[in-house]
Scaffold this motif. Structure first.
Motif, PDB file in Angstrom:
ATOM      1  N   THR A  22      -0.329   1.773  -2.956  1.00 16.55           N
ATOM      2  CA  THR A  22      -1.248   2.954  -3.413  1.00 16.55           C
ATOM      3  C   THR A  22      -0.356   4.134  -4.243  1.00 16.55           C
ATOM      4  O   THR A  22      -0.951   4.973  -4.837  1.00 16.55           O
ATOM      5  CB  THR A  22      -2.213   3.347  -2.425  1.00 16.55           C
ATOM      6  OG1 THR A  22      -1.611   4.006  -1.372  1.00 16.55           O
ATOM      7  CG2 THR A  22      -3.375   2.131  -1.916  1.00 16.55           C
ATOM      8  N   VAL A  38       1.364  11.426  -4.888  1.00 15.07           N
ATOM      9  CA  VAL A  38       0.576  10.205  -5.137  1.00 15.07           C
ATOM     10  C   VAL A  38      -0.016  10.428  -6.472  1.00 15.07           C
ATOM     11  O   VAL A  38      -0.574  11.447  -6.681  1.00 15.07           O
ATOM     12  CB  VAL A  38      -0.386   9.802  -4.042  1.00 15.07           C
ATOM     13  CG1 VAL A  38      -1.268  10.822  -3.829  1.00 15.07           C
ATOM     14  CG2 VAL A  38      -0.702   8.396  -4.277  1.00 15.07           C
ATOM     15  N   HIS A  40      -3.135   9.128  -9.293  1.00 14.65           N
ATOM     16  CA  HIS A  40      -4.473   8.600  -9.351  1.00 14.65           C
ATOM     17  C   HIS A  40      -4.426   7.446 -10.192  1.00 14.65           C
ATOM     18  O   HIS A  40      -3.836   7.640 -11.324  1.00 14.65           O
ATOM     19  CB  HIS A  40      -5.337   9.621  -9.907  1.00 14.65           C
ATOM     20  CG  HIS A  40      -6.760   8.947 -10.136  1.00 14.65           C
ATOM     21  ND1 HIS A  40      -7.350   9.014 -11.325  1.00 14.65           N
ATOM     22  CD2 HIS A  40      -7.667   8.255  -9.468  1.00 14.65           C
ATOM     23  CE1 HIS A  40      -8.464   8.406 -11.477  1.00 14.65           C
ATOM     24  NE2 HIS A  40      -8.657   7.701 -10.109  1.00 14.65           N
ATOM     25  N   ASN A  44      -6.150   3.136  -6.158  1.00 11.97           N
ATOM     26  CA  ASN A  44      -6.306   4.153  -5.473  1.00 11.97           C
ATOM     27  C   ASN A  44      -7.337   4.812  -5.627  1.00 11.97           C
ATOM     28  O   ASN A  44      -7.914   6.098  -5.006  1.00 11.97           O
ATOM     29  CB  ASN A  44      -4.988   5.062  -4.961  1.00 11.97           C
ATOM     30  CG  ASN A  44      -4.707   5.938  -5.990  1.00 11.97           C
ATOM     31  OD1 ASN A  44      -5.445   5.980  -7.004  1.00 11.97           O
ATOM     32  ND2 ASN A  44      -3.434   6.045  -5.882  1.00 11.97           N
ATOM     33  N   GLN A  45      -8.318   4.247  -6.552  1.00 14.46           N
ATOM     34  CA  GLN A  45      -9.415   5.308  -6.848  1.00 14.46           C
ATOM     35  C   GLN A  45     -10.798   4.906  -6.086  1.00 14.46           C
ATOM     36  O   GLN A  45     -10.952   3.740  -5.656  1.00 14.46           O
ATOM     37  CB  GLN A  45      -9.692   5.166  -8.324  1.00 14.46           C
ATOM     38  CG  GLN A  45     -10.371   4.073  -9.000  1.00 14.46           C
ATOM     39  CD  GLN A  45     -10.591   4.100 -10.557  1.00 14.46           C
ATOM     40  OE1 GLN A  45     -10.319   4.889 -11.073  1.00 14.46           O
ATOM     41  NE2 GLN A  45     -11.036   2.900 -10.922  1.00 14.46           N
ATOM     42  N   ASN A  46     -11.780   5.864  -6.154  1.00 15.90           N
ATOM     43  CA  ASN A  46     -13.251   5.730  -5.528  1.00 15.90           C
ATOM     44  C   ASN A  46     -14.168   5.349  -6.742  1.00 15.90           C
ATOM     45  O   ASN A  46     -13.762   5.289  -7.967  1.00 15.90           O
ATOM     46  CB  ASN A  46     -13.448   6.733  -4.750  1.00 15.90           C
ATOM     47  CG  ASN A  46     -13.592   8.183  -5.297  1.00 15.90           C
ATOM     48  OD1 ASN A  46     -13.846   8.128  -6.506  1.00 15.90           O
ATOM     49  ND2 ASN A  46     -13.390   9.100  -4.904  1.00 15.90           N
ATOM     50  N   MET A  51      -9.277  10.009  -6.812  1.00 16.73           N
ATOM     51  CA  MET A  51      -8.464   9.428  -5.856  1.00 16.73           C
ATOM     52  C   MET A  51      -9.271   9.422  -4.463  1.00 16.73           C
ATOM     53  O   MET A  51     -10.019  10.212  -3.943  1.00 16.73           O
ATOM     54  CB  MET A  51      -7.069  10.273  -5.438  1.00 16.73           C
ATOM     55  CG  MET A  51      -6.024   9.444  -4.519  1.00 16.73           C
ATOM     56  SD  MET A  51      -4.747  10.492  -4.233  1.00 16.73           S
ATOM     57  CE  MET A  51      -4.069  10.599  -6.007  1.00 16.73           C
ATOM     58  N   VAL A  55      -6.483   7.636   0.506  1.00 15.97           N
ATOM     59  CA  VAL A  55      -5.275   7.868   0.047  1.00 15.97           C
ATOM     60  C   VAL A  55      -4.550   9.276   0.095  1.00 15.97           C
ATOM     61  O   VAL A  55      -3.432   9.373   0.456  1.00 15.97           O
ATOM     62  CB  VAL A  55      -5.000   7.184  -1.381  1.00 15.97           C
ATOM     63  CG1 VAL A  55      -4.057   7.461  -2.127  1.00 15.97           C
ATOM     64  CG2 VAL A  55      -5.606   5.859  -1.253  1.00 15.97           C
TER      65      VAL A  55
END
Length: 151
Positions: A22, A38, A40, A44-46, A51, A55
């Motif tokens: 991720t 980290v 986006h 690793n997104q919603n 993000m 994560v």
């Protein structure tokens, strides 16, 4: 073996692949602070196009945990570590590159010293704040680490 950002990133690949894939990466580690970054991305997104909180949690936990691992290694003692508690707050959508920072290495020194002296388990709360590329805080995580000298 000295703990370094590149060695921690390889550790992620082999032991925590979800964090590695991720995009969680350690960028800085010294005696007092650790930075983990980290970006986006699709992986690793919603559903809300930011993000995923988990994560962010992996990056924040690594920020505090890497400091704890470094301090344990430097102590020369066989000490176990475990997260006993955590909490978080989210203040802005996490998009772009998010960098988590923990600057509380001094707290770990004191806790390890006390664990060695008493032989009893000790706890320490460590904070990791996540900020975006504009320097705006998007989330803040607190982790209660338990440290105990193994017999």
């Amino acid at each position: 073996m000295k703990i370094s950002p590149s060695k921690l990133n390889m550790f992620l690949l082999y032991k925590l692949p979800a964090a590695y894939f991720t995009g969680v990466r350690t960028t800085h580690l010294d005696d007092t602070s650790c930075h983990v970054s980290v970006k986006h991305r699709w992986i690793n997104q919603n559903p809300f196009n930011s993000m995923f909180w988990a994560v962010q949690g992996m990056a924040a936990e690594l920020t505090t945990g890497a400091l704890v691992m470094k301090k344990i290694k430097e102590s020369g003692k066989n000490i176990s570590m475990l997260v006993a508690n955590n909490n978080a707050s989210f203040t802005k959508k996490a998009t772009g590159r998010i960098t988590f920072t923990c600057i509380e290495g001094h707290k770990i020194d004191d806790t390890i010293k006390k664990a060695i002296e008493t032989g009893e388990g000790q706890t320490v709360w460590l904070n990791a704040n996540g900020v975006n590329s504009e320097g705006v805080e998007v989330s803040s995580f607190n982790f209660e680490w338990t440290l105990k000298v193994k017999s």
